[in-house]
Design a protein around this motif. Structure first.
Motif, short mmCIF file in Angstrom:
data_model
loop_
_atom_site.label_atom_id
_atom_site.label_comp_id
_atom_site.label_asym_id
_atom_site.label_seq_id
_atom_site.Cartn_x
_atom_site.Cartn_y
_atom_site.Cartn_z
N SER A 87 0.81 -1.22 0.00
CA SER A 87 0.00 0.00 0.00
C SER A 87 0.84 1.27 0.00
O SER A 87 0.38 2.32 -0.47
N GLU A 88 2.07 1.20 0.51
CA GLU A 88 2.90 2.40 0.46
C GLU A 88 3.27 2.74 -0.99
O GLU A 88 3.22 3.91 -1.40
N ALA A 89 3.62 1.72 -1.77
CA ALA A 89 3.93 1.97 -3.18
C ALA A 89 2.72 2.53 -3.91
O ALA A 89 2.83 3.47 -4.70
N ALA A 90 1.55 1.96 -3.65
CA ALA A 90 0.33 2.46 -4.29
C ALA A 90 0.04 3.90 -3.87
O ALA A 90 -0.37 4.72 -4.70
N ALA A 91 0.26 4.21 -2.60
CA ALA A 91 0.04 5.58 -2.12
C ALA A 91 1.03 6.55 -2.75
O ALA A 91 0.69 7.71 -3.03
N ARG A 92 2.26 6.10 -2.98
CA ARG A 92 3.22 6.93 -3.70
C ARG A 92 2.73 7.20 -5.12
O ARG A 92 2.87 8.32 -5.65
N GLY A 93 2.14 6.19 -5.73
CA GLY A 93 1.59 6.38 -7.07
C GLY A 93 0.45 7.37 -7.09
O GLY A 93 0.37 8.24 -7.98
N ALA A 140 4.27 11.87 -18.66
CA ALA A 140 4.58 10.53 -18.17
C ALA A 140 5.95 10.46 -17.52
O ALA A 140 6.14 9.78 -16.51
N ASP A 141 6.94 11.16 -18.09
CA ASP A 141 8.28 11.16 -17.50
C ASP A 141 8.25 11.80 -16.11
O ASP A 141 8.88 11.29 -15.17
N ALA A 142 7.54 12.90 -15.98
CA ALA A 142 7.48 13.60 -14.69
C ALA A 142 6.76 12.76 -13.65
O ALA A 142 7.19 12.69 -12.48
N VAL A 143 5.66 12.13 -14.02
CA VAL A 143 4.92 11.30 -13.07
C VAL A 143 5.77 10.11 -12.62
O VAL A 143 5.82 9.78 -11.43
N THR A 144 6.46 9.47 -13.56
CA THR A 144 7.29 8.32 -13.23
C THR A 144 8.43 8.73 -12.30
O THR A 144 8.75 8.02 -11.33
N ALA A 145 9.03 9.87 -12.58
CA ALA A 145 10.11 10.36 -11.71
C ALA A 145 9.57 10.69 -10.32
O ALA A 145 10.22 10.40 -9.30
N ALA A 146 8.38 11.27 -10.26
CA ALA A 146 7.79 11.62 -8.96
C ALA A 146 7.49 10.36 -8.15
O ALA A 146 7.65 10.36 -6.92
N PHE A 147 7.07 9.30 -8.81
CA PHE A 147 6.79 8.04 -8.10
C PHE A 147 8.01 7.55 -7.34
O PHE A 147 7.90 6.99 -6.24
N GLU A 148 9.19 7.78 -7.88
CA GLU A 148 10.43 7.31 -7.28
C GLU A 148 11.04 8.31 -6.29
O GLU A 148 11.99 7.98 -5.58
N ALA A 149 10.51 9.52 -6.24
CA ALA A 149 11.14 10.60 -5.47
C ALA A 149 10.91 10.45 -3.96
O ALA A 149 9.84 10.02 -3.54
N PRO A 150 11.89 10.81 -3.13
CA PRO A 150 11.72 10.74 -1.67
C PRO A 150 10.55 11.58 -1.18
O PRO A 150 9.87 11.21 -0.22
N GLU A 151 10.29 12.72 -1.84
CA GLU A 151 9.18 13.58 -1.42
C GLU A 151 7.84 12.87 -1.55
O GLU A 151 6.93 13.10 -0.75
N THR A 152 7.71 12.01 -2.54
CA THR A 152 6.46 11.30 -2.75
C THR A 152 6.28 10.22 -1.68
O THR A 152 5.16 9.94 -1.24
N GLU A 154 7.23 10.56 1.37
CA GLU A 154 6.75 11.31 2.53
C GLU A 154 5.28 11.71 2.35
O GLU A 154 4.52 11.71 3.32
N ALA A 155 4.90 12.03 1.13
CA ALA A 155 3.50 12.36 0.86
C ALA A 155 2.59 11.17 1.16
O ALA A 155 1.48 11.34 1.69
N ALA A 156 3.05 9.97 0.83
CA ALA A 156 2.28 8.76 1.14
C ALA A 156 2.12 8.60 2.65
O ALA A 156 1.02 8.31 3.14
N ARG A 157 3.19 8.80 3.38
CA ARG A 157 3.12 8.67 4.84
C ARG A 157 2.22 9.75 5.44
O ARG A 157 1.51 9.50 6.42
N ALA A 158 2.26 10.94 4.84
CA ALA A 158 1.38 12.01 5.31
C ALA A 158 -0.09 11.64 5.10
O ALA A 158 -0.94 11.96 5.93
N ASP A 159 -0.38 10.97 4.00
CA ASP A 159 -1.75 10.48 3.77
C ASP A 159 -2.16 9.51 4.86
O ASP A 159 -3.28 9.59 5.39
N PHE A 160 -1.28 8.58 5.20
CA PHE A 160 -1.61 7.60 6.25
C PHE A 160 -1.91 8.31 7.56
O PHE A 160 -2.86 7.96 8.28
N ARG A 161 -1.10 9.32 7.88
CA ARG A 161 -1.30 10.06 9.13
C ARG A 161 -2.63 10.81 9.11
O ARG A 161 -3.36 10.84 10.11
N LEU A 162 -2.94 11.43 7.98
CA LEU A 162 -4.17 12.19 7.88
C LEU A 162 -5.39 11.29 8.04
O LEU A 162 -6.35 11.65 8.73
#
Length: 205
Positions: A87-93, A140-152, A154-162
């Motif tokens: 679910s973390e990978a999916a949330a990053r997506g 597509a390049d930007a989305v794929t890069a964002a999926f791999e980025a550390p900031e994303t 953290e965004a997934a973890r922020a979703d879990f917290r929210l």
């Protein structure tokens, strides 16, 4: 007021709820829909699907009761039981797609579940997000890069917290949020008509 949709991309009931969410959003274009990813399969629950023996039966029940589609490609993906729902990978997506089209977050979340439950694509693979971005007309390049980025991540973890801060204990959950006021509209299966009735009550109370 806004609608907050807390879901997990690997939750079969969330997949079923997509049709209801689509209908609610079309009836209420004045209400923004905020999408928050849940963490159903994280930590020690991130394991091969064979460890969750109830999943095939649960999905069959969902399909029988609601008509939700679980495609042949999905069935092939999980057939040997080795597929890991992360679910973390999916949330990053979700976060990566949402970053480039925040006003289309609900639509993109539904597309994500379609990719898994119908097309049989892993939500842990960058190629899945490239395909989804292309279909949605995003970079597509930007989305794929964002999926791999550390900031994303953290965004997934922020979703879990929210989700936890909003008191969500299961998926899917649809909330009406107006300032500090949080009102549940749906938990699990619900019809658009039932949600409309609850929304009307919220607006008149």
């Amino acid at each position: 007021m806004q609608l907050v949709y807390v879901f997990d991309a690997y939750c079969g009931w969330s997949h079923e709820f997509s049709r209801t969410l689509r209908e609610v959003a079309s009836r209420h274009p004045e209400l923004p829909v905020v999408v928050v990813s849940g963490g159903l399969f994280t930590g020690p629950r991130r394991m091969p699907i064979r460890e969750f023996g109830h999943v095939p039966g649960a999905n069959a029940k969902i399909a029988e009761q609601t008509g939700a589609e679980f495609g042949d490609a999905y069935e092939r993906l999980i057939a040997d039981g080795s597929f890991v729902m992360d679910s973390e990978a999916a949330a990053r997506g979700v976060a990566a797609l949402r970053q480039f089209a925040p006003d289309r977050a609900a639509e993109l979340a539904m597309d994500l579940q379609q990719a898994f439950y119908v097309d049989g694509l892993s939500l842990s693979e960058p190629a899945t997000y490239r395909k989804l971005a292309e279909r949605a007309g995003l970079d597509a390049d930007a989305v794929t890069a964002a999926f791999e980025a550390p900031e994303t991540r953290e965004a997934a973890r922020a979703d879990f917290r929210l989700g936890a801060e909003l008191g969500v204990t299961g998926f899917p959950t649809l909330l009406a949020v107006d300032g500090d006021r949080v009102t549940p509209l749906a938990y699990g299966h619900a019809t658009a008509d039932a949600i409309d009735a609850r929304l009307a009550a919220v607006r008149t109370s």
